[in-house]
Scaffold this active site. Structure first.
Site, mmCIF file in Angstrom:
data_model
loop_
_atom_site.group_PDB
_atom_site.id
_atom_site.type_symbol
_atom_site.label_atom_id
_atom_site.label_comp_id
_atom_site.label_asym_id
_atom_site.label_seq_id
_atom_site.Cartn_x
_atom_site.Cartn_y
_atom_site.Cartn_z
ATOM 1 N N GLU A 45 8.763 -7.744 -4.746
ATOM 2 C CA GLU A 45 8.522 -8.927 -3.916
ATOM 3 C C GLU A 45 9.516 -9.046 -2.767
ATOM 4 O O GLU A 45 10.046 -10.126 -2.475
ATOM 5 C CB GLU A 45 8.485 -10.194 -4.787
ATOM 6 C CG GLU A 45 7.282 -10.162 -5.727
ATOM 7 C CD GLU A 45 7.068 -11.446 -6.488
ATOM 8 O OE1 GLU A 45 7.402 -12.517 -5.952
ATOM 9 O OE2 GLU A 45 6.548 -11.369 -7.617
ATOM 10 N N THR A 80 1.239 -5.020 -10.010
ATOM 11 C CA THR A 80 1.498 -5.465 -11.373
ATOM 12 C C THR A 80 0.208 -6.011 -11.973
ATOM 13 O O THR A 80 -0.502 -6.776 -11.327
ATOM 14 C CB THR A 80 2.580 -6.551 -11.381
ATOM 15 O OG1 THR A 80 3.775 -6.019 -10.809
ATOM 16 C CG2 THR A 80 2.881 -7.029 -12.794
ATOM 17 N N GLU A 126 0.848 -1.192 0.000
ATOM 18 C CA GLU A 126 0.000 0.000 0.000
ATOM 19 C C GLU A 126 0.885 1.245 0.000
ATOM 20 O O GLU A 126 2.099 1.150 0.224
ATOM 21 C CB GLU A 126 -0.931 -0.017 1.218
ATOM 22 C CG GLU A 126 -1.874 -1.207 1.219
ATOM 23 C CD GLU A 126 -2.871 -1.180 2.378
ATOM 24 O OE1 GLU A 126 -2.802 -0.247 3.212
ATOM 25 O OE2 GLU A 126 -3.718 -2.105 2.440
ATOM 26 N N PRO A 127 0.306 2.412 -0.246
ATOM 27 C CA PRO A 127 1.127 3.631 -0.272
ATOM 28 C C PRO A 127 1.929 3.855 1.000
ATOM 29 O O PRO A 127 3.023 4.422 0.957
ATOM 30 C CB PRO A 127 0.085 4.742 -0.495
ATOM 31 C CG PRO A 127 -1.027 4.072 -1.241
ATOM 32 C CD PRO A 127 -1.091 2.691 -0.665
ATOM 33 N N TRP A 175 1.599 -0.350 -6.222
ATOM 34 C CA TRP A 175 2.608 -1.151 -6.911
ATOM 35 C C TRP A 175 2.035 -2.493 -7.377
ATOM 36 O O TRP A 175 2.691 -3.530 -7.285
ATOM 37 C CB TRP A 175 3.837 -1.365 -6.024
ATOM 38 C CG TRP A 175 4.351 -0.110 -5.423
ATOM 39 C CD1 TRP A 175 4.356 0.247 -4.112
ATOM 40 C CD2 TRP A 175 4.919 1.009 -6.136
ATOM 41 N NE1 TRP A 175 4.893 1.500 -3.951
ATOM 42 C CE2 TRP A 175 5.245 1.990 -5.186
ATOM 43 C CE3 TRP A 175 5.185 1.260 -7.489
ATOM 44 C CZ2 TRP A 175 5.807 3.205 -5.526
ATOM 45 C CZ3 TRP A 175 5.744 2.479 -7.828
ATOM 46 C CH2 TRP A 175 6.056 3.423 -6.854
ATOM 47 N N THR A 184 12.400 -6.107 -1.063
ATOM 48 C CA THR A 184 13.677 -5.543 -1.478
ATOM 49 C C THR A 184 14.821 -6.463 -1.060
ATOM 50 O O THR A 184 14.665 -7.324 -0.185
ATOM 51 C CB THR A 184 13.899 -4.166 -0.843
ATOM 52 O OG1 THR A 184 14.041 -4.338 0.589
ATOM 53 C CG2 THR A 184 12.739 -3.217 -1.123
ATOM 54 N N GLY A 203 30.151 -0.216 -24.857
ATOM 55 C CA GLY A 203 30.624 1.166 -24.885
ATOM 56 C C GLY A 203 29.491 2.135 -25.184
ATOM 57 O O GLY A 203 28.388 2.019 -24.654
ATOM 58 N N GLY A 204 29.763 3.104 -26.054
ATOM 59 C CA GLY A 204 28.748 4.099 -26.392
ATOM 60 C C GLY A 204 27.500 3.485 -26.988
ATOM 61 O O GLY A 204 26.383 3.949 -26.742
ATOM 62 N N SER A 248 7.590 -2.528 2.659
ATOM 63 C CA SER A 248 8.312 -3.588 3.366
ATOM 64 C C SER A 248 7.611 -3.966 4.665
ATOM 65 O O SER A 248 7.629 -5.129 5.074
ATOM 66 C CB SER A 248 9.749 -3.134 3.652
ATOM 67 O OG SER A 248 10.469 -2.959 2.446
#
Length: 390
Positions: A370, A166, A135-136, A164, A372, A346-347, A140
């Site tokens: 799921e 999915t 929830e907001p 959050w 941290t 690289g680039g 955790s």
């Protein structure tokens, strides 16, 4: 440059059935997923038609009983399917893992009547599931959730907001943890909420740095009425159900991480063999060869770790510590491998013309979802040392 099909992994599979299953998944990945992956991720499109195909192929119910439409596959095999799908496109691999997570509560703790009524559609009927715990104000610290379900006659009224989520807004069903009693873990109960329930709505998807094809939203419950027949398990059992689901779900995330890392490694190896500097392929330079060797070792060790945990689970033995280790190691390894892949290119690696920059952005979220990786370290330490003293 388009996404490449990662090479088939040299697997030790126990049966002809398992070999045929992985061959099917590799074929679907090659034909149906990889060619559209980059374009669809850039556009933020969720491949609903592909999930219908996966459902028809029996790939959305692999670890569940065939009596309810599942595949009767051990986690050892199911997770390798998830890895294969994630190597082709993380939105797909993680989507299958989340669907399996959302189905767990009913499959493991539902009544026979509930399983018979709902599991066939969830496992093979083209449905997509979502899991609502965070929830907001409680991530955790999931036991501090505030979404509440209040008894009303022969049912419940659910009010609150989940975060959050999915597949939020597109899911056909939501496995929801809501408070039915006092504070703390013992006051939480699990419910199965249909996606079209009156009063259920989803906020616009979060604007994420990666995994853009997978919608992640807040889900609002405004007076959603749920019959008691859709309560899963006993009142107050919801938090234990939620944690048990996450133990298995973390193995899915670990398999996804290995898939992403494997795809990044394959791209780095391919580039190193064709890119020339100082008159020879860069693959000839020892520094780069050692870097690729370390990347390959991280991929292989990650797979070995998640498979070891899966085999414990399949044998009915405790696997919580090993699941936390697999999630921690595999997702940290994916972050390192994808970072190194960008460096190898690289680039070019920093441009959207090559897929490794996408893999890098996607790997980051796997260290967060799921539980941290800091939470995984807490779980592992508690199994080693016992609870913290206060």
């Amino acid at each position: 440059m388009t996404d490449r099909v990662p090479p088939v992994v040299d697997r030790l599979l126990p049966t002809d059935e398992a070999r045929d299953l992985l061959a099917l998944v590799e074929d679907i990945a090659r034909r149906e997923i990889v060619p559209q992956a980059a374009e669809e991720e850039d556009a933020g499109r969720f491949p609903r038609e592909l999930f219908t195909l996966l459902s028809e192929a029996g790939l959305l119910g692999l670890p569940y009983p065939s009596a309810y439409g599942g595949g009767d596959q051990p986690y050892e095999i199911y997770l390798q399917v998830v890895e294969e799908l994630a190597a082709a496109r993380l939105t797909v691999g993680l989507g299958v893992s989340v669907h399996t997570l959302a189905t767990y509560a009913l499959a493991a703790h539902g009544t026979e009547e509930q399983r018979t009524a709902h599991l066939p559609a969830m496992l093979g009927g083209g449905q997509v599931g979502a899991y609502c715990l965070s929830e907001p104000t409680s991530g955790s610290d999931a036991a501090a959730l505030r979404t509440r379900a209040v008894r009303d006659g022969d049912g419940w009224i659910v009010d609150g907001t989940k975060a959050w989520t999915t597949h939020g807004g597109i899911a056909d069903f939501y496995t929801v943890m809501a408070r039915t009693g006092g504070e703390g873990a013992r006051g939480i109960t699990a419910f199965l909420v249909p996606g079209d329930a009156e009063g259920l709505s989803a906020a616009p998807p979060e604007r994420k740095m990666g995994l853009k094809g997978s919608p992640t939203t807040q889900v609002h419950f405004d007076g959603v009425r749920i019959p008691d027949a859709l309560r899963i398990g006993e009142e107050g059992q919801g938090f234990a159900i939620a944690l048990a689901a996450l133990d298995s779900g973390r193995l899915g995330v670990a398999a996804c991480a290995v898939g992403v890392a494997r795809a990044a490694l394959d791209e780095a190896v391919a580039h190193a063999t064709v890119r020339r500097q100082f008159g020879r392929p860069i693959a000839d330079f020892q520094g780069l060869r050692f870097l690729l060797a370390d990347m390959a070792t991280r991929v292989e060790s990650g797979r070995a770790l998640y498979l070891a945990a899966a085999r414990l689970r399949d044998a009915g033995r405790p696997f919580v510590r090993q699941a936390a280790m697999a999630k921690l190691h595999c997702t940290d390894a994916a972050m390192q491998v994808t970072t190194d892949a960008v460096q190898v290119l690289g680039g070019y690696g920093y441009t959207a013309d090559f897929p490794v920059e996408r893999y890098l952005r996607e790997a980051k979220v796997l260290q967060i979802v799921e539980g941290t990786n800091q939470i995984q370290r807490m779980v592992i330490a508690r199994h080693l040392l016992g609870p913290e003293t206060r």
